[in-house]
Design a protein around this motif. Structure first.
Motif, PDB file in Angstrom:
ATOM      1  N   VAL A 522       0.877  -1.170   0.000  1.00 57.49           N
ATOM      2  CA  VAL A 522       0.000   0.000   0.000  1.00 57.49           C
ATOM      3  C   VAL A 522       0.912   1.216   0.000  1.00 57.49           C
ATOM      4  O   VAL A 522       1.570   1.536   0.987  1.00 57.49           O
ATOM      5  CB  VAL A 522      -0.944   0.031   1.208  1.00 57.49           C
ATOM      6  N   SER A 523       0.981   1.873  -1.158  1.00 59.97           N
ATOM      7  CA  SER A 523       1.837   3.044  -1.307  1.00 59.97           C
ATOM      8  C   SER A 523       1.009   4.264  -0.939  1.00 59.97           C
ATOM      9  O   SER A 523       0.131   4.702  -1.693  1.00 59.97           O
ATOM     10  CB  SER A 523       2.340   3.139  -2.754  1.00 59.97           C
ATOM     11  N   VAL A 575      -2.532   4.855  -2.885  1.00 63.09           N
ATOM     12  CA  VAL A 575      -3.469   5.817  -2.307  1.00 63.09           C
ATOM     13  C   VAL A 575      -3.132   7.151  -2.951  1.00 63.09           C
ATOM     14  O   VAL A 575      -2.154   7.815  -2.592  1.00 63.09           O
ATOM     15  CB  VAL A 575      -3.345   5.881  -0.773  1.00 63.09           C
ATOM     16  N   ALA A 576      -3.919   7.526  -3.952  1.00 63.60           N
ATOM     17  CA  ALA A 576      -3.671   8.757  -4.714  1.00 63.60           C
ATOM     18  C   ALA A 576      -4.574   9.864  -4.162  1.00 63.60           C
ATOM     19  O   ALA A 576      -4.557  10.125  -2.963  1.00 63.60           O
ATOM     20  CB  ALA A 576      -3.900   8.515  -6.201  1.00 63.60           C
ATOM     21  N   SER A 577      -5.396  10.455  -5.013  1.00 64.29           N
ATOM     22  CA  SER A 577      -6.256  11.537  -4.540  1.00 64.29           C
ATOM     23  C   SER A 577      -7.275  11.871  -5.613  1.00 64.29           C
ATOM     24  O   SER A 577      -7.016  11.707  -6.825  1.00 64.29           O
ATOM     25  CB  SER A 577      -5.421  12.781  -4.230  1.00 64.29           C
ATOM     26  N   LYS A 578      -8.396  12.363  -5.174  1.00 68.23           N
ATOM     27  CA  LYS A 578      -9.361  12.950  -6.111  1.00 68.23           C
ATOM     28  C   LYS A 578      -8.686  13.992  -6.984  1.00 68.23           C
ATOM     29  O   LYS A 578      -9.009  14.165  -8.164  1.00 68.23           O
ATOM     30  CB  LYS A 578     -10.514  13.556  -5.305  1.00 68.23           C
ATOM     31  N   GLU A 597       0.979   9.650 -10.205  1.00 67.85           N
ATOM     32  CA  GLU A 597       0.771   8.395  -9.478  1.00 67.85           C
ATOM     33  C   GLU A 597      -0.236   7.509 -10.204  1.00 67.85           C
ATOM     34  O   GLU A 597      -0.020   6.310 -10.405  1.00 67.85           O
ATOM     35  CB  GLU A 597       0.215   8.669  -8.080  1.00 67.85           C
ATOM     36  N   ILE A 598      -1.353   8.097 -10.553  1.00 63.55           N
ATOM     37  CA  ILE A 598      -2.434   7.323 -11.165  1.00 63.55           C
ATOM     38  C   ILE A 598      -1.976   6.727 -12.495  1.00 63.55           C
ATOM     39  O   ILE A 598      -2.247   5.548 -12.794  1.00 63.55           O
ATOM     40  CB  ILE A 598      -3.684   8.203 -11.348  1.00 63.55           C
ATOM     41  N   VAL A 615      -2.461  -4.054  -9.788  1.00 61.23           N
ATOM     42  CA  VAL A 615      -2.161  -2.681  -9.376  1.00 61.23           C
ATOM     43  C   VAL A 615      -3.423  -1.845  -9.517  1.00 61.23           C
ATOM     44  O   VAL A 615      -3.980  -1.741 -10.615  1.00 61.23           O
ATOM     45  CB  VAL A 615      -1.019  -2.065 -10.206  1.00 61.23           C
ATOM     46  N   ASN A 616      -3.870  -1.289  -8.414  1.00 55.67           N
ATOM     47  CA  ASN A 616      -5.096  -0.506  -8.401  1.00 55.67           C
ATOM     48  C   ASN A 616      -4.909   0.754  -7.570  1.00 55.67           C
ATOM     49  O   ASN A 616      -3.931   0.895  -6.829  1.00 55.67           O
ATOM     50  CB  ASN A 616      -6.247  -1.345  -7.837  1.00 55.67           C
ATOM     51  N   VAL A 617      -5.867   1.668  -7.690  1.00 60.51           N
ATOM     52  CA  VAL A 617      -5.756   2.986  -7.068  1.00 60.51           C
ATOM     53  C   VAL A 617      -6.986   3.271  -6.218  1.00 60.51           C
ATOM     54  O   VAL A 617      -8.123   2.984  -6.625  1.00 60.51           O
ATOM     55  CB  VAL A 617      -5.615   4.089  -8.144  1.00 60.51           C
TER      56      VAL A 617
END
Length: 700
Positions: A522-523, A575-578, A597-598, A615-617
Motif C-alpha cells: 500500500v503506497s 493511495v492517490a487523490s481525487k 501516481e495514477i 495494481v489498483n488505485v
C-alpha cells in the motif's frame, strides 16, 4: 556448552507470599504459569500439569474428587483458569472397565466428555489418563531439554539409572494415550518411593502431594540432569566441532533476505506461508558444526518437536566462506523438489489404510551454515514457535551426542504421531483462516491516519504488516498500539524515506527477513502543498514530485522485484487523490504529482499482469481526521483558498460532496482492503474514488 553451568541451572520462581491463600486449583494455575515461563522447562504448548482437588458436586453438594488438567491445545505458561479441563475422578477410574486394549485406545478419548465436571466446555486432551491414574495429587509433565537429551540417548535407561538411581524411573517409548496412563499407574504402585519417571524420547513426569513440593521436585530433577550433562560433556566439542564460521550479523540478515522470498514462493502452493529467521548462538553453533547434517537427518525425538518441525529439516548448501548465494538460489528449486519427493516417499512407506491424506510435503525448518535457521508456517507465531521447538531439539542433540549417541524416533512411530487420527481431528476443528491469513503487507506512510487505519484493517483479517514511515516517533507509537491489539508477532516497523533508493531496498529486505517477503504494497506516503502557480517554487514542485511520483516509483519497483522472486502474484494499491483526476486551484504541484501516481499505476498494471501482480488505485478526498498532511500549512492554505476557517473546512468539504458525508481514514482502509483481498482478484488497473461523490472526479 554455550552457557556456564550457573546460567544453565534453573532458579525457583515460587514465591510463598504470592501463593499464600490460594486454593488448590489456583495453586495449580500458579505452578503451571511459572513452569511454562521458562522454555528450558518446557516448550510452548508442550507438557501439562494437573491436580486432584476435592470439590462440591453441583447436584448433590457432596465432596467429590475432581481432576484439574491442562485442556487440549493449551500452553501452561499462558494458561488461565478456563484453560483447564475438569473431570470426575470416579468416572475416569470407571473408564478402565471399558478399555478394550491398545488396538482400541483411541476410542477412549470419546468417553472423556462423559466425565466432565460442571459442564466445563474445555476439551480434555489425550494426556488426561497419564495424569488421572498417577496416584498422587499433583503431577507435572514437562519437556525439559536436559531430560530429553537423556531420554533421546540410545542407552537412556542406563543413563537415567546412573543419574538418578531409584529416585526417577524409566519407561520405554510409548505414544501418549490410555495405555501409557496405565503404565504410569503400574510404575507408581510398584515404586512408591519414586519421585517421577523419564519417558524414552519424550520427557519427564514428576509428582507430589502438594503443589509446591511438585514444583520443587520438577525443578530439582531438571537441575540434577543439567548438572550431570554439563560435567560429563565438559571439553567435548559440540556436534563434532565447528567447520564453518558465522558471517557478521548484518551479512547473515542479507543472506536470509535473499533466501526467504525464494523459499516462500516454493512452499506457498497451497496457502501463503510466513517466515521467521533465527540466528541465535545456539542455532549458529549447530549449523556451523561438522555433525550437523548427520544429526539433522536423524530427525527430532520428542513428539511435540516434530509435530511442529516435521520429521527432519532441509539443509541449505550455503558456504559462508565462499558466499555462494547465487549458486544456492539456482539449486534451490531442485532441492525443494527433492525434499518433497522424500517426504512423499516417507508417507507412502508408513501410511495405514485409514491414514489422513498426505499433508504439505514442504520442509518447515531450513538450516543455513554460517547464517542461521529459517522456518515457515501458516502464520508468524507458528513459524516462530516452530523455530523455538527446533532450538529445543538442537539442545537435546547437543546433550545426547556429547554423552552418548543421539537417536530420533523410529520412522514409523514418528509417522503414527504426525498422522494420528486424533491429531487430524484436532486440525479439522481449527477455525477457517481469515481472508488475509499468511499475507504480508508493507504500508508506506504507515504512521499516518490512512496508513495506520489500513494496517489495522489488514491485521484484523490475519495479515502481517510492516509499517514504513519517515516519522520515527509516530511510527513507534503506531507499532506499539497495533502490537497491543494484535500481538507483537504480526507488526513490524521500519523508518523509510520513499525518495531514497537505499532506504526503500532496506525496508523490503527487512520485510523479507521478518516475514519472508511481501504480498501487498500500500503506497500511501504523502505530503500536500498549496500555492498559486506563480508562487510555487521549484523546490516545492520537486518535493511533491519526489515524494508523490518518484517515491511511488521506487517503492513499486522494489515490490515488483520481490514479488517476481516469490512468483506468487501480489497486490499493489496506490493511495492517490481525487486531485489526480480533478483539477484544484492553487495546488498545481500536488495535483500533477497525484496524476502522475495514477498513470504510473496504469502502466504497472500492464507490466504486472503476466506475473499476477495487480495494481489498483484508491482516490480519497478531504480525509481530515487523523491525516498527517492536514496538521501543517496545508490545512491553513486550503482554508484560505476556499474562504473559510479551519473549523469550517471539513463542513465545507462535506457539503461539497454529492452524498454530504465526511470521508474517514477507515473508509480508505476498506477500499485498500478490497484491492488487497481475493475478492478483487480479477481487478487490475482500476480506481475507486472514496470521496463521498465528486462529479469532477468521475472516471468515465
Amino acid at each position: 556448552m554455550l552457557k556456564s553451568l550457573e546460567t544453565q541451572l534453573l532458579e525457583s520462581r515460587w514465591d510463598d507470599e504470592v501463593a499464600k491463600g490460594m486454593s488448590e486449583s489456583e495453586l495449580l494455575l500458579y505452578r503451571s504459569n511459572i513452569l511454562g515461563a521458562d522454555k528450558r522447562v518446557t516448550n510452548y504448548g508442550g507438557g501439562n500439569t494437573s491436580a486432584k482437588v476435592m470439590e462440591a458436586d453441583p447436584l448433590t453438594g457432596a465432596q467429590v474428587e475432581v481432576l484439574w488438567v491442562k485442556g487440549s491445545g493449551g500452553d501452561i505458561g499462558s494458561i488461565k483458569m478456563d484453560g483447564f479441563a475438569t473431570l470426575y475422578m470416579d468416572k475416569l477410574r470407571a473408564l478402565k472397565g471399558l478399555y478394550r486394549g491398545v488396538a482400541f485406545e483411541d476410542e477412549m478419548v470419546s468417553y472423556l466428555p462423559h466425565c466432565t465436571f460442571r459442564l466445563n466446555p474445555r476439551a480434555a486432551s489425550i494426556d488426561t489418563p497419564l495424569h488421572a491414574y498417577v496416584p498422587r495429587k499433583h503431577v507435572d509433565h514437562v519437556h525439559a531439554d536436559a531430560i530429553i537429551a537423556i531420554a533421546a540417548s540410545d542407552n537412556s535407561k542406563e543413563l537415567t539409572q546412573e543419574i538418578f538411581g531409584n529416585r526417577i524411573g524409566w519407561l520405554p517409548w510409548k505414544r501418549p494415550g490410555f495405555e501409557l496412563g496405565l503404565w504410569l499407574e503400574k510404575f507408581c504402585r510398584e515404586n512408591p518411593e519414586a519421585d517421577g519417571v523419564v519417558l524414552e524420547s519424550h520427557g519427564l513426569f514428576t509428582w507430589a502431594d502438594t503443589a509446591k513440593e511438585c514444583y520443587d521436585q520438577t525443578i530439582d530433577v531438571i537441575n540434577v540432569a543439567t548438572r550431570w550433562l554439563a560435567e560429563r560433556s565438559a571439553g567435548v566439542p559440540a556436534f563434532g566441532g565447528a567447520i564453518h564460521e558465522s558471517l557478521p550479523a548484518a551479512a547473515r540478515r542479507e543472506v536470509a533476505a535473499r533466501l526467504m522470498p525464494a523459499i516462500r514462493g516454493f512452499v506457498s502452493d497451497n496457502q501463503h506461508m510466513v517466515g521467521h529467521f533465527n540466528d541465535s548462538d545456539a542455532v549458529l553453533e549447530f549449523v556451523n558444526a561438522r555433525d550437523m547434517e548427520a544429526l539433522a537427518a536423524l530427525g527430532t525425538s520428542c513428539p511435540d518437536h516434530f509435530l511442529r518441525t516435521k520429521i527432519r529439516p532441509l539443509v541449505v548448501p550455503f558456504d559462508p566462506a565462499q558466499n555462494n548465494i547465487l549458486a544456492v538460489l539456482s539449486e534451490l528449486p531442485d532441492q525443494v523438489a527433492a525434499y518433497r519427493e522424500a517426504y512423499a516417499a516417507y508417507y507412502a512407506r508408513c501410511k495405514h489404510d485409514d491414514s489422513p491424506a498426505l499433508r504439505d510435503p514442504n520442509a518447515v525448518v531450513y538450516l543455513v551454515p554460517g547464517v542461521g535457521m529459517i522456518t515457515f508456517a501458516k502464520d508468524k507465531a507458528t513459524a516462530r514457535i516452530s523455530g523455538e521447538f527446533y532450538v529445543n531439539a538442537i539442545n537435546v542433540m547437543r546433550g545426547a551426542s556429547a554423552v552418548s549417541t543421539y537417536q530420533g524416533l523410529p520412522e514409523q512411530e514418528a509417522f503414527d504421531i504426525e498422522y494420528w487420527l486424533l491429531e487430524e481431528a484436532k486440525l479439522q476443528r481449527m477455525p477457517k483462516p481469515k481472508s488475509l491469513a499468511g499475507r504480508v503487507a508493507l504500508v508506506t506512510g504507515g504512521a499516518g491516519g490512512i496508513g495506520a487505519a489500513t494496517a489495522e484493517r489488514f491485521l484484523a483479517e490475519g495479515a502481517c504488516v510492516v509499517l514504513a514511515d519517515i516519522n520515527e516517533d509516530s511510527l513507534a507509537s503506531t507499532q506499539e498500539r497495533l502490537s497491543e491489539r494484535f500481538g507483537a508477532d504480526v507488526v513490524r516497523s521500519v523508518v523509510m524515506n520513499v525518495t531514497r533508493e537505499e532506504a526503500v531496498a532496506a525496508a523490503f529486505a527487512e520485510a523479507s527477513v521478518e516475514f519472508g517477503g511481501v504480498d501487498i504494497l500500500v503506497s500511501n506516503a504523502g505530503i500536500a502543498s498549496s500555492a498559486p502557480i506563480e508562487e510555487t517554487s521549484l523546490a516545492l514542485w520537486n518535493k511533491n514530485m519526489d515524494i508523490l511520483s518518484t517515491g511511488y516509483f521506487l517503492v513499486s519497483r522494489a515490490a515488483f522485484k520481490l514479488m517476481r522472486v516469490q512468483d506468487m502474484g501480489g497486490a499493489v494499491v496506490f493511495v492517490a487523490s481525487k486531485n489526480g483526476l480533478a483539477a484544484s486551484p492553487n495546488a498545481a504541484a500536488y495535483c500533477t504529482a497525484k496524476a502522475s501516481e495514477i498513470h504510473l499505476a496504469r502502466c504497472l498494471a500492464l507490466e504486472g499482469a503476466e506475473a499476477g501482480i495487480r495494481v489498483n488505485v484508491v482516490n480519497p478526498d478531504a480525509v481530515l481526521r487523523g491525516s498527517k498532511i492536514w496538521e501543517g500549512d496545508w490545512l491553513e492554505q486550503r482554508a484560505g483558498t476556499y474562504g473559510t476557517d479551519k473549523d469550517g473546512l471539513e463542513e465545507m468539504y462535506r457539503q461539497r460532496s454529492l452524498l454530504k458525508r465526511s470521508v474517514l481514514p477507515e473508509d480508505i482502509a476498506e477500499a485498500c482492503y478490497f484491492f488487497a483481498a481475493d475478492a478483487s482478484s480479477k481487478s487490475t488497473g482500476n480506481i475507486i474514488n472514496v470521496d463521498a461523490g465528486n462529479v469532477q472526479a468521475f472516471t468515465r
